[in-house]
Design an enzyme around this catalytic site. Structure first.
Site, mmCIF file in Angstrom:
data_model
loop_
_atom_site.group_PDB
_atom_site.id
_atom_site.type_symbol
_atom_site.label_atom_id
_atom_site.label_comp_id
_atom_site.label_asym_id
_atom_site.label_seq_id
_atom_site.Cartn_x
_atom_site.Cartn_y
_atom_site.Cartn_z
ATOM 1 N N CYS A 1 87.944 122.520 21.407
ATOM 2 C CA CYS A 1 86.916 122.832 21.181
ATOM 3 C C CYS A 1 86.847 122.785 22.924
ATOM 4 O O CYS A 1 87.067 123.321 23.051
ATOM 5 C CB CYS A 1 85.390 121.373 21.583
ATOM 6 S SG CYS A 1 85.470 119.922 22.413
ATOM 7 N N HIS B 1 92.825 113.541 23.839
ATOM 8 C CA HIS B 1 93.768 112.357 23.174
ATOM 9 C C HIS B 1 94.195 112.889 22.196
ATOM 10 O O HIS B 1 94.319 112.929 20.703
ATOM 11 C CB HIS B 1 92.508 111.767 22.771
ATOM 12 C CG HIS B 1 91.655 110.930 23.479
ATOM 13 N ND1 HIS B 1 90.564 109.787 22.896
ATOM 14 C CD2 HIS B 1 92.280 110.020 24.125
ATOM 15 C CE1 HIS B 1 90.208 109.447 24.034
ATOM 16 N NE2 HIS B 1 91.094 108.798 24.533
ATOM 17 N N HIS C 1 86.474 113.818 30.065
ATOM 18 C CA HIS C 1 85.259 111.801 29.532
ATOM 19 C C HIS C 1 84.257 112.065 30.537
ATOM 20 O O HIS C 1 83.744 111.373 30.597
ATOM 21 C CB HIS C 1 86.062 111.336 29.388
ATOM 22 C CG HIS C 1 86.939 111.567 27.875
ATOM 23 N ND1 HIS C 1 86.607 112.080 26.794
ATOM 24 C CD2 HIS C 1 88.122 111.368 27.334
ATOM 25 C CE1 HIS C 1 87.340 111.532 25.552
ATOM 26 N NE2 HIS C 1 88.567 111.318 26.426
ATOM 27 N N CYS D 1 83.412 117.326 30.719
ATOM 28 C CA CYS D 1 82.810 118.751 29.773
ATOM 29 C C CYS D 1 81.935 118.730 30.596
ATOM 30 O O CYS D 1 81.052 117.651 30.371
ATOM 31 C CB CYS D 1 82.821 118.448 28.490
ATOM 32 S SG CYS D 1 81.798 119.167 27.771
ATOM 33 N N HIS E 1 85.233 103.250 25.530
ATOM 34 C CA HIS E 1 86.012 104.225 25.043
ATOM 35 C C HIS E 1 85.570 105.201 26.404
ATOM 36 O O HIS E 1 84.213 105.072 26.989
ATOM 37 C CB HIS E 1 84.803 106.004 23.973
ATOM 38 C CG HIS E 1 84.889 107.322 23.973
ATOM 39 N ND1 HIS E 1 84.943 108.002 24.804
ATOM 40 C CD2 HIS E 1 86.289 107.778 23.304
ATOM 41 C CE1 HIS E 1 85.523 109.610 24.268
ATOM 42 N NE2 HIS E 1 86.100 108.555 23.865
ATOM 43 N N GLU F 1 84.271 108.240 27.710
ATOM 44 C CA GLU F 1 82.818 108.739 28.023
ATOM 45 C C GLU F 1 81.983 108.087 27.988
ATOM 46 O O GLU F 1 80.948 108.383 28.789
ATOM 47 C CB GLU F 1 83.166 109.493 27.220
ATOM 48 C CG GLU F 1 81.701 110.963 27.252
ATOM 49 C CD GLU F 1 81.417 111.419 25.813
ATOM 50 O OE1 GLU F 1 81.906 111.667 25.290
ATOM 51 O OE2 GLU F 1 80.271 111.728 26.289
ATOM 52 N N SER G 1 91.546 109.453 19.102
ATOM 53 C CA SER G 1 91.059 110.486 19.759
ATOM 54 C C SER G 1 89.653 110.082 19.202
ATOM 55 O O SER G 1 89.876 110.482 17.159
ATOM 56 C CB SER G 1 91.142 111.846 19.317
ATOM 57 O OG SER G 1 90.044 112.722 18.601
ATOM 58 N N SER H 1 90.721 117.535 19.927
ATOM 59 C CA SER H 1 91.559 117.449 20.719
ATOM 60 C C SER H 1 92.650 117.981 19.603
ATOM 61 O O SER H 1 94.015 117.706 20.435
ATOM 62 C CB SER H 1 91.868 116.581 21.518
ATOM 63 O OG SER H 1 91.660 115.675 21.167
HETATM 64 FE FE1 F3S Z 1 81.807 119.086 22.795
HETATM 65 FE FE2 F3S Z 1 83.935 119.219 23.428
HETATM 66 FE FE3 F3S Z 1 82.514 118.545 25.276
HETATM 67 S S1 F3S Z 1 83.281 118.313 21.763
HETATM 68 S S2 F3S Z 1 80.882 117.487 25.103
HETATM 69 S S3 F3S Z 1 82.247 120.738 23.867
HETATM 70 S S4 F3S Z 1 84.957 117.948 25.499
#
Ligand code: F3S
Length: 283
Positions: A12, A40, A73, A95, A123, A125, A217, A261
């Site tokens: 992502c 992960h 995270h 992120c 987790h 995050e 993950s 990931s």
């Molecule tokens: Fe979404 Fe990837 Fe960020 S799943 S929250 S863009 S780390």
């Protein structure tokens, strides 16, 4: 045998950004360690370790002048503070969507809402979101956890970015009769929703679904769960070597999807292995 690759699968935006930041810092010879595995995915973590980047769990493991990267995270707000005090440089790859969830939770707590973080208690995050509220928020995995929480009359919900929308809906439905005021901050990441929806669609269409990604993950595990709900021939693998020929025996169509990931090379490896099986079956 036809092979369908879910194009929304794989890295992502946040993971790609973190890896780009890590690679640039390695090139500049200034990345010493990551706080926990950067992503992960064991292959990527091994690759970073081969380039001299170690995985650590605490700032005190670093020497003054070294550099520590914060993963997607996020982390507790105490970490940058400890790093400053120790003379450790921070590269923050949290992120931006996770950072938004952290800010939302903090703001809502400051505005006297009882904040529930919809996520997995262990987790990193979900924990980082809670830590940004100074420990005031409560992490719940779903409506089933509400009985153990003293629900006030003014409740706010913030989500770990990889949560399922149907789980958020279920939590909101369970909360509505119990509260006077309810606010929902839908911090589920679009990339997660799109990947889940596309994978679900593919899983319904194919005979066998292969989900590629790390066993640790959260989003890959959730993808495997979503796919297996509609396709009992769903298999979660971390590495191509785990793929078993008999899983796809007699299948006309096989789908491949991957967590946020999972590197493109891992997806390509599984694709190539399936093509090889298809080729052998044809001859
Ligand atoms: Fe979404 Fe990837 Fe960020 S799943 S929250 S863009 S780390």
């Amino acid at each position: 045998m036809e092979i369908l690759i879910v194009k929304e699968g794989g890295f992502c935006f946040g993971v790609r950004r973190a890896l780009d930041m890590a690679r640039q810092a390695i090139e500049e010879k200034r990345l010493s360690a990551t706080l926990g595995p950067l992503i992960h995915n064991p292959q990527v973590v091994e690759e970073l370790q081969q380039q001299g980047v170690r995985v650590t769990e605490q700032v005190s493991d670093l020497q003054p002048g070294e550099t520590l990267m914060i993963r997607t995270h996020g982390c507790s707000p105490e970490v940058p503070q400890q790093a400053r005090e120790r003379g450790v440089e921070i590269i923050d790859a949290t992120c931006p969507f996770v950072a938004r969830a952290q800010r939302e939770a903090q703001r809502l707590c400051d505005d006297s809402w009882q904040v529930l973080v919809l996520g997995e208690p262990e987790h990193p995050e979900a924990r980082s979101i809670r830590e940004h509220t100074g420990g005031r928020a409560t992490i719940v995995e779903g409506p089933q956890d509400l009985d153990g929480v003293d629900i006030k009359d003014k409740v706010a919900v913030v989500c770990q970015t990889t949560q399922r929308l149907d789980n958020l809906n279920a939590l909101v439905s369970a909360l509505l009769p119990r509260v006077r005021l309810l606010t929902v901050s839908n911090t589920i990441c679009d990339a997660t929703t799109q990947r889940q929806e596309a994978s679900l669609g593919a899983a319904k269409e194919v005979d066998v679904m292969i989900v590629v990604g790390g066993y640790h993950s959260a989003n890959t595990t959730r993808l495997a769960q979503i796919c297996s709900e509609v396709n009992s021939r769903t298999h979660h693998i971390e590495r191509v070597e785990e793929l078993e020929r008999e899983w796809v025996a007699g299948a006309d169509k096989v789908g491949i999807t991957a967590g946020a990931s999972t590197p493109d090379s891992a997806i390509a490896g599984v694709h190539a292995a399936l093509e090889q099986i298809a080729e052998e079956e044809r001859s």
